[in-house]
Design a protein around this motif. Structure first.
Motif, short mmCIF file in Angstrom:
data_model
loop_
_atom_site.label_atom_id
_atom_site.label_comp_id
_atom_site.label_asym_id
_atom_site.label_seq_id
_atom_site.Cartn_x
_atom_site.Cartn_y
_atom_site.Cartn_z
N LEU A 14 0.80 -1.22 0.00
CA LEU A 14 0.00 0.00 0.00
C LEU A 14 0.84 1.27 0.00
O LEU A 14 0.37 2.33 -0.44
N LEU A 15 2.06 1.19 0.49
CA LEU A 15 2.92 2.38 0.53
C LEU A 15 3.72 2.56 -0.76
O LEU A 15 4.57 3.45 -0.86
N ASP A 16 3.44 1.71 -1.76
CA ASP A 16 3.94 1.89 -3.13
C ASP A 16 5.47 1.88 -3.20
O ASP A 16 6.09 2.73 -3.85
N VAL A 17 6.10 0.91 -2.55
CA VAL A 17 7.55 0.78 -2.59
C VAL A 17 7.95 0.03 -3.87
O VAL A 17 7.42 -1.04 -4.15
N VAL A 18 8.86 0.60 -4.63
CA VAL A 18 9.34 -0.03 -5.86
C VAL A 18 10.82 -0.34 -5.77
O VAL A 18 11.26 -1.44 -6.08
N SER A 19 11.63 0.63 -5.32
CA SER A 19 13.07 0.42 -5.24
C SER A 19 13.63 1.15 -4.03
O SER A 19 13.00 2.06 -3.48
N ILE A 20 14.82 0.72 -3.61
CA ILE A 20 15.51 1.36 -2.50
C ILE A 20 16.96 1.62 -2.91
O ILE A 20 17.50 0.94 -3.80
N ASN A 21 17.59 2.59 -2.26
CA ASN A 21 18.97 2.92 -2.55
C ASN A 21 19.91 2.02 -1.76
O ASN A 21 19.68 1.74 -0.57
N THR A 22 20.97 1.58 -2.39
CA THR A 22 21.98 0.76 -1.72
C THR A 22 23.35 1.37 -1.98
O THR A 22 23.59 1.98 -3.03
N GLY A 23 24.26 1.21 -1.02
CA GLY A 23 25.62 1.66 -1.20
C GLY A 23 25.87 3.10 -0.83
O GLY A 23 26.95 3.62 -1.06
N THR A 24 24.86 3.78 -0.25
CA THR A 24 25.07 5.16 0.15
C THR A 24 26.04 5.21 1.31
O THR A 24 26.11 4.31 2.14
#
Length: 715
Positions: free
Chosen positions: A674-684
């Motif tokens: 429901l919160l519409d998560v598609v991608s996340i950042n990695t390596g920051t």
């Protein structure tokens, strides 16, 4: 016919209102029921994991129905310590437990390991495991090597099949499920389309059989991509513009599962046979288009790929009494899987295949498996008991892409294991039991292994119980780690056939209690401390070979997990509420090269679930929320320098309404993500003195809505 999200929200609310006004039954008084315990191995259900030896979490059939779960990936998203890792490029979804990937988690079907691409029971694509005929799912955390052998380092997931009916006669089950993929949906095209049919016949109290078929058609997730038949043509110049928008973000696939089983009781002996066939077609569309001319006309083509997987599973289980309370359990299994790889030239404008470049078997696995044990051997003793058993595995196969790319150098491998195991029970008092166990493994490929465990339970009272489990297991190297081969003028990447298994030891301590609250409520708190230690972990290394840099693998690493879990469930009248948290720390040998304030990299995970049953309308409203906190890992920047970076936190929220429209028809309407998560950042960067690069990892396909209609006919 395309749907948009606003319309779907309106439909969702209208559906809820119609449910709440449809029926006028009087609400019954709801009694608090004690949750059923999972049966111990060797008692009435020999396929279950032993709850006497381990702490077992159970996902029941009603939990699967409430979320309209079609495959294992649909339901494991909400588990506190399990992470589902989807891969948009190859369509696979695997699990990790306590940050250890699917190679350390053993997945069983009725206590029997499931065949996979490169092993037995581990690193399974969980989207391929259909749940249509599943009674429940058991999850056990910690090293389970004594009972389940290699690769059960982080834990075990055991899937239990339904058996028969309560009364003699027939049951016919039909279900249709339509689901959006993000905001994409069209009947017979975009979205996800699922159909299930199952027939069960309880012939008499001793014989039952069933047959079912399920189809799961996932049309892919387009996102900003334009599909298989897209090509961008510059009409003025008569040329193809390669804008890399062809294809899909997530590749489409169609799965068909056919299964049948027979359950027969002869005197006091039970025979259970399960046959399952699985077929999957996975399409991968090339984003690069070749703008060639044919007979003076533009003829754009692309080189596409198709993977076809076929799997057969034959499982037989026989159990019964030997003498008095002494019982036996015998299992035999034959499984095989083949994956065919096809590479072809697709004509985009004419929409047909021009030519086939490769059409060959890319992966093949064959497994013969048997396991048997006898328990309650010293049944007349109140102080001491014994369980003894054996396990035999012969698996053979190859992976052409990993080792030779269809050349004559394709490596075929066979591993045979002979294993003996035993578990004893000492009960010096009514409240205390001590269970030491051991397993000896003789392998045709690796050195012999001795695996051990020690579990103990102490009951302070009828509700307050302490359980401690210390155990070992090992993770065998997978096919790629042993035999991978990619050598040309620019690459020298090879597996290491001399690798030895990783050894793992875990400690789990669990304290749980139960409280009666306000006469009609029950609170069940549980606290768990855990520690997992991997030695001789397999890691990537570089060395020199014939004056060239060789990238390979070796047993040089270590990895440790340390953490705490607090889990609570609260049942009050029609409410069922769950709330849990895990604080997990991970350290590896590579961490020694950094000046950290702590050896461990920590993360916080939270999980909550809520269910409310409206008895008056035969309706259950439920939701599940899971927060996966920031995790720290070791990454490589553009200069090939190591640094500690962070992967972003994200929250996953599902909600659904399930109602019985009549005695035969039920409906489930819900939303995933429901919160519409598609991608996340990695390596920051997690520090101030690094110059890392950041990348994005796909983990979802957006907010999706589903409607499932089920029809049950008993006669």
């Amino acid at each position: 016919m395309s749907l948009n999200k606003n319309k779907i929200v309106v439909y969702f609310l209208l559906f809820l209102c119609s449910i709440l006004s449809a029926q006028e039954k009087e609400q019954d008084t709801t009694k608090v029921e004690t949750l059923e315990e999972v049966v111990i191995v060797g008692e009435s259900n020999v396929m279950s994991v032993s709850k006497k030896l381990f702490t077992v979490e159970t996902i029941k059939r009603k939990d699967i129905a409430n979320v309209a779960g079609n495959n294992l990936a649909d339901v494991l998203f909400n588990n506190l310590n399990i992470t589902v890792n989807p891969d948009a490029s190859n369509g696979r979804s695997t699990v990790s437990l306590f940050g250890l990937d699917g190679q350390y988690v053993k997945i069983l079907l009725d206590g029997i390991p499931i065949i996979s691409d490169n092993g037995l029971g581990n690193n399974i694509d969980i989207t391929q495991i259909n749940l249509d005929d599943v009674e429940r799912i058991e999850i056990v955390e910690g090293s389970m090597g004594v009972l389940y052998g290699d690769n059960s380092v982080a834990g075990v997931i055991n899937i239990i099949t339904k058996r028969g009916l309560n009364d003699n006669g027939w049951e016919l089950q039909l279900s249709l499920q339509e689901e959006t993929v993000g905001n994409e949906f069209e009947f017979f095209d975009k979205g996800r389309h699922i159909q299930n049919v199952k027939a069960t016949n309880q012939v008499n109290e001793k014989l039952s059989y069933s047959l079912g078929i399920s189809r799961n058609d996932f049309a892919g997730f387009y996102n900003s991509y334009k599909g298989k038949d897209y090509v961008n043509i510059n009409t003025q110049e008569g040329s193809v513009v390669n804008d890399s928008l062809r294809g899909t973000e997530w590749n489409p696939k169609e799965q068909i599962t056919v299964s049948g089983n027979v359950n027969l009781d002869v005197n006091k002996h039970n025979f259970f046979y399960k046959l399952q066939y699985f077929n999957e077609d996975l399409d991968i569309y090339d984003r690069h288009v070749n703008g060639r001319y044919l007979n003076g006309r533009l003829n754009p083509t692309a080189v596409d790929q198709k993977y076809n997987t076929n799997r057969w599973v034959n499982n037989l289980n026989i159990s019964g009494p030997l003498h008095g309370a002494t019982k036996y359990n015998f299992t035999f299994s034959y499984q095989n899987q083949k994956r065919n790889y096809k590479e072809y030239v697709y004509n985009i404008l004419q929409r047909h295949t021009d030519s086939v470049l490769t059409d060959a078997v890319s992966q093949s696995s064959e497994v013969w498996y048997s396991k048997a044990f006898v328990n309650n051997i010293i049944s007349k003793s109140s102080f001491f008991d014994l369980q003894l058993g054996y396990e035999f595995t012969n698996q053979s196969g190859f992976d052409a892409i990993a080792t030779g790319d269809y050349s004559s150098d394709v490596v075929k491998n066979t591993i045979t294991n002979y294993e003996l195991f035993g578990i004893t029970e000492f009960q010096p008092s009514k409240n205390l039991s001590i269970n030491p166990g051991a397993r000896f493994t003789n392998s045709s490929q690796f050195n012999s292994h001795l695996i051990w465990s020690l579990s103990s339970t102490y009951d302070f009272s009828e509700t307050l119980k302490l359980k401690a489990v210390v155990g070992s297991a090992y993770r065998a190297p997978n096919f790629e780690e042993l035999f991978y081969y990619f050598v040309d003028s620019n690459h020298n990447v090879q597996g290491n056939p001399e690798l030895e298994p990783e050894d793992g030891i875990s400690i789990f301590t669990n304290l749980k209690d139960s409280y009666i609250i306000a006469k009609e409520g029950v609170l069940n708190p549980s606290f768990t401390f855990f520690f997992i230690d991997l030695k001789d972990a397999i890691a990537s290394i570089t060395t020199e070979e014939d004056g060239r840099t060789l990238f390979t693998q070796d047993n040089i690493d270590y990895s440790k997990r340390l953490g705490f879990t607090l889990d609570n469930s609260f049942i009050y009248k029609n409410w069922n509420i769950g709330l849990g948290a895990t604080y997990l720390g991970i350290t590896n040998a590579i961490n020694e090269s950094f000046n950290n304030s702590s050896d461990y990299l920590w993360s916080l995970n939270l999980q909550t679930s809520l269910a409310y049953k409206i008895t008056k309308w035969n309706t259950t409203i439920s939701s599940q929320l899971k927060y996966t906190g920031k995790t720290q890992n070791v990454f490589t920047n553009t200069n090939n320098e190591l640094f500690i970076g962070e992967t972003d936190a994200f929250t996953w929220l599902n909600a659904s309404i399930r109602t019985d429209i009549s005695s035969k028809i039920s409906a489930t309407l819900g939303a995933r993500n429901l919160l519409d998560v598609v991608s996340i950042n990695t390596g920051t960067s997690a520090g101030a003195h690094t110059t890392p690069t950041s990348s994005s990892r796909l983990i979802g396909n957006g907010r999706s809505y589903f409607l499932k209609l089920s029809y049950n006919l008993n006669f």
